[in-house]
Design a protein around this motif. Structure first.
Motif, PDB file in Angstrom:
ATOM      1  N   ARG A   1       0.880  -1.377   0.209  1.00 43.00           N
ATOM      2  CA  ARG A   1      -0.187  -0.190   0.233  1.00 43.00           C
ATOM      3  C   ARG A   1       0.742   0.979   0.011  1.00 43.00           C
ATOM      4  O   ARG A   1       0.521   2.040   0.255  1.00 43.00           O
ATOM      5  CB  ARG A   1      -0.839  -0.291   1.306  1.00 43.00           C
ATOM      6  CG  ARG A   1      -1.974  -0.871   1.622  1.00 43.00           C
ATOM      7  CD  ARG A   1      -2.821  -0.868   2.360  1.00 43.00           C
ATOM      8  NE  ARG A   1      -2.552  -1.174   3.255  1.00 43.00           N
ATOM      9  CZ  ARG A   1      -2.893  -2.126   4.086  1.00 43.00           C
ATOM     10  NH1 ARG A   1      -2.870  -2.899   3.832  1.00 43.00           N
ATOM     11  NH2 ARG A   1      -2.225  -2.702   5.634  1.00 43.00           N
ATOM     12  N   LEU A   2       1.901   1.293   0.406  1.00 42.04           N
ATOM     13  CA  LEU A   2       2.848   2.357   0.384  1.00 42.04           C
ATOM     14  C   LEU A   2       3.901   1.538  -0.169  1.00 42.04           C
ATOM     15  O   LEU A   2       5.143   0.959  -0.343  1.00 42.04           O
ATOM     16  CB  LEU A   2       2.932   2.545   1.739  1.00 42.04           C
ATOM     17  CG  LEU A   2       4.402   4.676   1.949  1.00 42.04           C
ATOM     18  CD1 LEU A   2       3.829   4.862   1.063  1.00 42.04           C
ATOM     19  CD2 LEU A   2       4.476   4.039   3.143  1.00 42.04           C
ATOM     20  N   ARG A   3       4.394   2.569  -1.115  1.00 38.75           N
ATOM     21  CA  ARG A   3       5.552   2.339  -2.208  1.00 38.75           C
ATOM     22  C   ARG A   3       6.299   3.739  -2.931  1.00 38.75           C
ATOM     23  O   ARG A   3       5.618   4.155  -3.120  1.00 38.75           O
ATOM     24  CB  ARG A   3       5.664   1.236  -3.062  1.00 38.75           C
ATOM     25  CG  ARG A   3       4.855   1.609  -4.927  1.00 38.75           C
ATOM     26  CD  ARG A   3       4.117   0.283  -4.893  1.00 38.75           C
ATOM     27  NE  ARG A   3       5.426  -0.406  -5.314  1.00 38.75           N
ATOM     28  CZ  ARG A   3       5.164  -1.753  -5.226  1.00 38.75           C
ATOM     29  NH1 ARG A   3       4.741  -2.398  -5.053  1.00 38.75           N
ATOM     30  NH2 ARG A   3       6.987  -2.483  -5.962  1.00 38.75           N
ATOM     31  N   PRO A   4       7.735   3.925  -2.600  1.00 38.08           N
ATOM     32  CA  PRO A   4       7.904   5.391  -3.023  1.00 38.08           C
ATOM     33  C   PRO A   4       7.735   5.630  -4.470  1.00 38.08           C
ATOM     34  O   PRO A   4       7.864   4.544  -5.333  1.00 38.08           O
ATOM     35  CB  PRO A   4       9.433   5.227  -3.100  1.00 38.08           C
ATOM     36  CG  PRO A   4      10.111   3.669  -3.489  1.00 38.08           C
ATOM     37  CD  PRO A   4       8.450   2.884  -2.042  1.00 38.08           C
TER      38      PRO A   4
ATOM     39  N   GLY B   1       9.636  12.724  -8.335  1.00 43.43           N
ATOM     40  CA  GLY B   1       9.794  11.755  -6.866  1.00 43.43           C
ATOM     41  C   GLY B   1      11.580  11.112  -6.883  1.00 43.43           C
ATOM     42  O   GLY B   1      12.100  12.278  -7.040  1.00 43.43           O
ATOM     43  N   LYS B   2      11.688   9.639  -6.340  1.00 41.91           N
ATOM     44  CA  LYS B   2      13.310   9.616  -6.142  1.00 41.91           C
ATOM     45  C   LYS B   2      13.814   9.397  -7.494  1.00 41.91           C
ATOM     46  O   LYS B   2      13.928   8.434  -8.009  1.00 41.91           O
ATOM     47  CB  LYS B   2      12.994   8.498  -5.203  1.00 41.91           C
ATOM     48  CG  LYS B   2      12.783   8.863  -3.610  1.00 41.91           C
ATOM     49  CD  LYS B   2      12.994  10.285  -3.139  1.00 41.91           C
ATOM     50  CE  LYS B   2      14.673  10.325  -2.637  1.00 41.91           C
ATOM     51  NZ  LYS B   2      14.712   9.219  -1.697  1.00 41.91           N
ATOM     52  N   ILE B   3      14.869   9.970  -7.032  1.00 40.83           N
ATOM     53  CA  ILE B   3      16.690  10.094  -7.732  1.00 40.83           C
ATOM     54  C   ILE B   3      17.076   8.652  -7.045  1.00 40.83           C
ATOM     55  O   ILE B   3      17.756   8.558  -5.991  1.00 40.83           O
ATOM     56  CB  ILE B   3      17.398  11.046  -7.870  1.00 40.83           C
ATOM     57  CG1 ILE B   3      16.082  12.139  -9.067  1.00 40.83           C
ATOM     58  CG2 ILE B   3      18.582  10.597  -9.203  1.00 40.83           C
ATOM     59  CD1 ILE B   3      17.273  13.347  -9.268  1.00 40.83           C
ATOM     60  N   VAL B   4      17.899   7.625  -8.152  1.00 45.13           N
ATOM     61  CA  VAL B   4      17.978   6.329  -7.398  1.00 45.13           C
ATOM     62  C   VAL B   4      19.355   6.033  -8.142  1.00 45.13           C
ATOM     63  O   VAL B   4      19.889   5.954  -9.375  1.00 45.13           O
ATOM     64  CB  VAL B   4      17.234   5.149  -6.969  1.00 45.13           C
ATOM     65  CG1 VAL B   4      17.905   4.239  -6.702  1.00 45.13           C
ATOM     66  CG2 VAL B   4      16.053   5.303  -6.253  1.00 45.13           C
ATOM     67  N   LEU B   5      20.655   6.232  -7.383  1.00 44.86           N
ATOM     68  CA  LEU B   5      21.873   4.992  -7.828  1.00 44.86           C
ATOM     69  C   LEU B   5      21.794   4.079  -7.300  1.00 44.86           C
ATOM     70  O   LEU B   5      21.885   3.148  -6.842  1.00 44.86           O
ATOM     71  CB  LEU B   5      23.098   6.309  -7.303  1.00 44.86           C
ATOM     72  CG  LEU B   5      23.106   7.469  -7.557  1.00 44.86           C
ATOM     73  CD1 LEU B   5      25.259   7.563  -6.335  1.00 44.86           C
ATOM     74  CD2 LEU B   5      23.191   7.962  -8.792  1.00 44.86           C
ATOM     75  N   THR B   6      22.160   2.853  -8.475  1.00 44.88           N
ATOM     76  CA  THR B   6      22.097   1.808  -8.348  1.00 44.88           C
ATOM     77  C   THR B   6      23.564   1.116  -8.941  1.00 44.88           C
ATOM     78  O   THR B   6      24.598   1.474  -9.103  1.00 44.88           O
ATOM     79  CB  THR B   6      21.822   0.943 -10.094  1.00 44.88           C
ATOM     80  OG1 THR B   6      22.178   1.147 -11.033  1.00 44.88           O
ATOM     81  CG2 THR B   6      20.595   0.890  -9.917  1.00 44.88           C
ATOM     82  N   VAL B   7      24.489   0.252  -7.307  1.00 46.87           N
ATOM     83  CA  VAL B   7      25.250  -0.260  -7.195  1.00 46.87           C
ATOM     84  C   VAL B   7      25.721  -0.944  -7.868  1.00 46.87           C
ATOM     85  O   VAL B   7      26.446  -1.533  -8.856  1.00 46.87           O
ATOM     86  CB  VAL B   7      26.062   0.373  -5.934  1.00 46.87           C
ATOM     87  CG1 VAL B   7      27.543  -0.105  -5.762  1.00 46.87           C
ATOM     88  CG2 VAL B   7      24.862   1.341  -5.488  1.00 46.87           C
TER      89      VAL B   7
END
Length: 335
Positions: free
Chosen positions: A297-300, A325-331
């Motif tokens: 029910r809650l996801r960014p 929304g969010k910016i994300v780095l993949t490692v």
């Protein structure tokens, strides 16, 4: 798992533009007592990272100079005193620094389990905004079911999280945004109203929306001349919560109006708070919010992902202000 002595990380030697965000080699950290070592899959990008890069927000004493305040990954090492059940667990965690890297250490109490409903990218986008909105909107601002609240920066990471939490906990969330396109995005996420501050006076619109009553809480990341305008938006006994000062660190406020209407002006910063406080918040979130995360029910809201070696592009996107929304780095593998 064998842990290498060195790791890839982003750790600028001096402040500058996005071009200083280049991959370098740094010693792999080792967990201290009470800490876990996490092999990072993804790391969230936040406005404080940009401020740190430009020299305006140095890490607190004892924190890593590597930027990055939130991560998701797998626990691969335990410090003394940490329960063995953590080993091998997928977790997301709030950090004081160190997220733009292949490995990081963090107190075990600041970790939350990653449920199957979330990818590692989504999990990495949760801690910083979730801890911030929860402690400020709900704890300092005392937002409760049925309240109407005003949140600036409605399509930022903070703004979208406020909308999502408001939807879960029964708030009517009014947001301000910089374009009609962003207004549509905020409404689609569940905002009750979205005000384009470039074409509308948000004070007048809030009065219109609330029938002149005003809102219970304002969550403000602008500061400066927004503060007296925000105060005009508050209902009697309203609460004004400051979490950033992007528009200026000083404001002139109408003291008599604050007294007459029994208003509360408060605020906080999260990064410098001690581990005990962050662990307490993590425990609250695990009991009150995490069941909604586990149930889907809650996801960014994820705007865009970039690999670690393109962190400069991630910062350019954040500074351009076009993200929702969010910016994300993949490692590592962040599926």
């Amino acid at each position: 798992m064998d842990v290498p002595a060195a790791m890839r990380a982003i750790d600028p030697a001096e402040p500058g533009g996005p071009e200083v965000l280049t991959v370098v080699e740094r010693p792999t950290p080792r967990p201290a007592p009470g800490e876990v070592l996490i092999r990072i899959a993804a790391a969230g990008v936040n406005r404080p990272d940009v401020l740190q890069r430009t020299g305006g927000y140095p890490p607190p004493p004892g924190a890593s100079s590597i930027p990055g305040l939130e991560i998701a990954g797998e626990v691969i090492g335990l410090g003394e005193g940490v329960e063995p059940h953590w080993l091998g667990q997928p977790v997301c965690a709030l950090l004081a620094g160190g997220g733009y890297a292949e490995y990081a250490t963090v107190p075990a109490g600041q970790c939350l389990p990653v449920p199957r409903a979330l990818s590692m990218v989504e999990a990495a986008a949760l801690p910083e905004t979730l801890f911030t909105v929860w402690t400020n909107l709900f704890e300092r601002g005392y937002a409760a079911e049925g309240d109407t609240v005003l949140v600036h920066g409605g399509t930022s990471g903070i703004g979208t999280m406020a909308i999502l939490l408001g939807r879960v906990f029964g708030l009517d969330v009014i947001v301000t945004v910089g374009s009609d396109l962003k207004a549509r995005a905020a409404l689609d996420l569940g905002a009750a109203h979205a005000i384009n501050y470039r074409s509308e006076d948000f004070v007048a619109r809030v009065a219109e929306i609330t029938g002149g009553k005003g809102v219970s809480v304002v969550l403000d990341m602008v500061g400066g001349d927004y503060v007296p305008r925000n105060i005009k938006c508050l209902a009697e006994d309203g609460r004004h919560v400051s979490i950033a000062v992007q528009g200026g660190a000083s404001a002139t406020v109408p003291l008599w109006d604050i007294m007459r209407r029994r208003l509360t002006l408060t605020g906080s910063t999260l990064r410098a708070r001690d581990a005990a406080f962050k662990e307490m918040v993590a425990d609250e979130l695990s009991r009150t919010v995490w069941p909604h995360v586990e149930a889907g029910r809650l996801r960014p809201v994820i705007d865009k992902t970039f690999p670690l070696d393109r962190a400069d592009e991630a910062h350019r996107r954040m500074e351009a202000g076009d993200h929702v929304g969010k910016i994300v780095l993949t490692v590592a593998d962040a599926g």
